[in-house]
Design a protein around this motif. Structure first.
Motif, PDB file in Angstrom:
ATOM      1  N   GLY A   1       0.819  -1.206   0.000  1.00  0.00           N
ATOM      2  CA  GLY A   1       0.000   0.000   0.000  1.00  0.00           C
ATOM      3  C   GLY A   1       0.850   1.252   0.000  1.00  0.00           C
ATOM      4  N   GLY A   2       0.576   2.115  -0.948  1.00  0.00           N
ATOM      5  CA  GLY A   2       1.381   3.328  -1.049  1.00  0.00           C
ATOM      6  C   GLY A   2       1.124   4.284   0.093  1.00  0.00           C
ATOM      7  N   GLN A   3       2.156   4.718   0.736  1.00  0.00           N
ATOM      8  CA  GLN A   3       2.057   5.789   1.714  1.00  0.00           C
ATOM      9  C   GLN A   3       3.258   6.706   1.495  1.00  0.00           C
ATOM     10  N   GLU A   4       3.085   7.943   1.822  1.00  0.00           N
ATOM     11  CA  GLU A   4       4.118   8.920   1.522  1.00  0.00           C
ATOM     12  C   GLU A   4       5.436   8.548   2.214  1.00  0.00           C
ATOM     13  N   ASN A   5       6.496   8.518   1.421  1.00  0.00           N
ATOM     14  CA  ASN A   5       7.855   8.280   1.935  1.00  0.00           C
ATOM     15  C   ASN A   5       8.011   6.929   2.635  1.00  0.00           C
ATOM     16  N   ARG A   6       7.296   5.904   2.159  1.00  0.00           N
ATOM     17  CA  ARG A   6       7.486   4.568   2.740  1.00  0.00           C
ATOM     18  C   ARG A   6       8.906   4.091   2.431  1.00  0.00           C
ATOM     19  N   PRO A   7       9.663   3.655   3.436  1.00  0.00           N
ATOM     20  CA  PRO A   7      11.043   3.202   3.190  1.00  0.00           C
ATOM     21  C   PRO A   7      11.091   1.969   2.299  1.00  0.00           C
ATOM     22  N   TYR A   8      12.147   1.868   1.537  1.00  0.00           N
ATOM     23  CA  TYR A   8      12.408   0.686   0.724  1.00  0.00           C
ATOM     24  C   TYR A   8      13.909   0.408   0.750  1.00  0.00           C
ATOM     25  N   GLY A   9      14.412  -0.428  -0.158  1.00  0.00           N
ATOM     26  CA  GLY A   9      15.762  -0.945  -0.059  1.00  0.00           C
ATOM     27  C   GLY A   9      16.862   0.106  -0.110  1.00  0.00           C
ATOM     28  N   LEU A  10      17.865  -0.078   0.727  1.00  0.00           N
ATOM     29  CA  LEU A  10      18.981   0.877   0.809  1.00  0.00           C
ATOM     30  C   LEU A  10      19.691   1.021  -0.526  1.00  0.00           C
ATOM     31  N   LEU A  11      20.012  -0.088  -1.177  1.00  0.00           N
ATOM     32  CA  LEU A  11      20.741  -0.041  -2.442  1.00  0.00           C
ATOM     33  C   LEU A  11      19.866   0.391  -3.611  1.00  0.00           C
ATOM     34  N   MET A  12      18.561   0.491  -3.377  1.00  0.00           N
ATOM     35  CA  MET A  12      17.643   0.950  -4.410  1.00  0.00           C
ATOM     36  C   MET A  12      17.265   2.417  -4.218  1.00  0.00           C
TER      37      MET A  12
END
Length: 491
Positions: A400-411
């Motif tokens: 689910g999209g939420q503002e500024n949801r963290p994702y992978g460091l290398l991405m």
């Protein structure tokens, strides 16, 4: 699923004479069709979930065959019976306590509080298929642990630890990271873990690390099998008796993993945007099956050539374990990484397993199935891998999209997700060590954990289960003629 609506008031101006009756009739028929579509949607999603549950349950047969092939013939009946009882005792204890502690919502962030004994089932939150699916995961964790303590554990201990693990220890961990109320869940609106939560999609941590750490403490407290290390402390191979069963079990587990990982979406009839477009959750499920496959294949090939360089031969058992290590690693991030990243995951997982086995020999740790190294070591790598390679678009689709949801460091997603995943590893290791470590130590102090040396040398099939799994004519004749039983330790 949203229903299609019809309003008689909107139709009346368009129908002329008898407008009210005609509009009500049309809307009635329209609503009936709409409800059929809604019912069909529920049926499709529940059928998908039940089919996935059946696949995950089939992994128990894979575990049984893998375990049986990895132990000596004199302990075959014992290890297969423990796998059967993992499912049976796990079913009762997960029904009475486990599911409620894991998913009994509404609850606090630490432990569930409702649905004990499936009270008030089905509900708007859960149907019976969801319980069956989660039970299959719980008994998988117990099956992992049984491999670590194989060939030297009293049968009563299996019953005790399996009940405790599936009824209390595992459910609380799954509540933390999979329940909408859990303090580390990515679905919690007011997330308490770096505003991110943990993306452990199908359980590299929740299932594999839990089972691996539980098995680690059991094996440590019991000590190695007799003959595993010589008087100089050098490792002595105690190979399993059937490479055929190992390969059979591996392929069954591979097949079941397509329910374990893709099935963790829980439903399939979901769009990612406008309806009618070819891309949706069904596509993400297919991608997850592909990443699962590629991670396992990459790990298998890396193990094949890595062990060839290190040991000088091609070993089918090592390759099977490497393959499973790749699966255990990709299980966390399978839904949120690209296929190319899955190949990286499997490659590293193979070396994690090889390195973990080297450390185990150095410290005289004995695990007949390499379960702690495979599920604990590769599972931990999988959690870290997800924190590095999770892709923004996939994370927003799946969680689910939420503002500024963290994702992978290398991405490019920053370090919050990786930090959350490091916390997950630490708390799982701590929780399982405190609970299962204490239980195994208590069983040890009560002399309920390890069998005697004489029983171990004779084999548990003879001493605890009434006979060998494989009956050989010469042994039967010798027993009938001389009233004695041949030592089957070399079988």
């Amino acid at each position: 699923m949203a229903s299609i609506t019809c309003s008689a008031a909107d139709l009346q101006p368009l129908l002329g004479a008898n407008a009210t009756a005609a509009a009500e009739y049309i809307c009635y028929r329209f609503d009936a069709v709409s409800n059929k579509f809604v019912d069909t949607g529920y049926a499709v999603d529940n059928t998908y979930l039940l089919f996935s549950a059946y696949l995950v349950f089939a992994m128990q047969l894979g575990f049984a065959m893998l375990c049986a092939g990895s132990v000596r013939a004199k302990n075959t009946m014992n290890i297969m019976l423990t796998n059967v009882l993992d499912a049976a005792t796990g079913g009762i204890f997960y029904y009475v306590f486990g599911f409620a502690l894991a998913f009994g919502t509404p609850s606090n962030g630490f432990i569930g509080q409702h649905f004990f004994g499936l009270e008030k089932f089905p509900s708007p939150s859960f149907d019976y298929g969801y319980f069956l699916y989660q039970w299959a995961f719980a008994i998988a964790a117990a099956g992992i642990t049984s491999g670590s303590i194989a060939e030297r554990t009293q049968f009563i201990s299996y019953l005790i630890y399996s009940s405790f693990l599936t009824g209390l220890v595992y459910p609380i961990v799954s509540h933390w990271f999979w329940s909408a109320d859990g303090w580390g869940s990515p679905g919690r609106a007011d997330n308490l873990l770096f505003g991110s939560g943990v993306i452990d999609f199908a359980g590299s941590g929740v299932v594999h690390l839990v089972g691996g750490i539980a098995g680690f403490w059991g094996a440590i407290i019991e000590g190695p099998r007799i003959g595993r290390f010589d008087h100089a402390g050098r490792a002595v191979a105690l190979p399993g008796h059937s490479g055929t069963l190992v390969v059979l079990g591996t392929f069954l587990l591979w097949f079941g993993w397509y329910g374990f990982n893709p099935g963790s979406f829980l439903n399939i009839l979901k769009t990612y945007g406008d309806s009618g477009f070819y891309y949706g959750q069904w596509s993400a499920i297919g991608r997850t099956a592909v990443t699962t496959t590629l991670a396992g294949c990459s790990a298998a090939l890396t193990t094949l050539f890595g062990k060839r360089l290190l040991a000088g031969h091609w070993n089918v058992t090592d390759v099977c374990n490497g393959l499973l290590g790749g699966f255990a690693a990709i299980t966390s991030g399978c839904s949120v990484v690209d296929p190319w990243a899955a190949i990286v995951c499997g490659f590293v997982a193979a070396w994690v397993l090889i390195g973990s086995n080297k450390l185990a020999e150095k410290f005289k740790y004995d695990d007949p199935l390499e379960a702690a190294q495979l599920h604990g070591g590769c599972g931990s790598w999988g959690i870290i891998f997800t924190g590095l390679f999770a892709k923004k678009a996939y994370v927003n689709e799946v969680y689910g999209g939420q503002e500024n949801r963290p994702y992978g460091l290398l991405m490019g997603g920053g370090g919050k997700l990786l930090a959350a995943h490091i916390v997950q590893i630490l708390v799982i290791v701590g929780w399982v060590s405190i609970t299962m470590g204490t239980l195994f130590m208590l069983l040890h102090k009560l002399n309920l954990l390890r069998i005697t040396a004489d029983e171990e040398m004779a084999g548990m099939d003879l001493t605890s289960h009434g006979g060998l799994a494989y009956v050989y004519t010469d042994e039967v004749e010798r027993k009938n003629m001389f009233g004695e039983t041949k030592d089957s330790s070399a079988v």
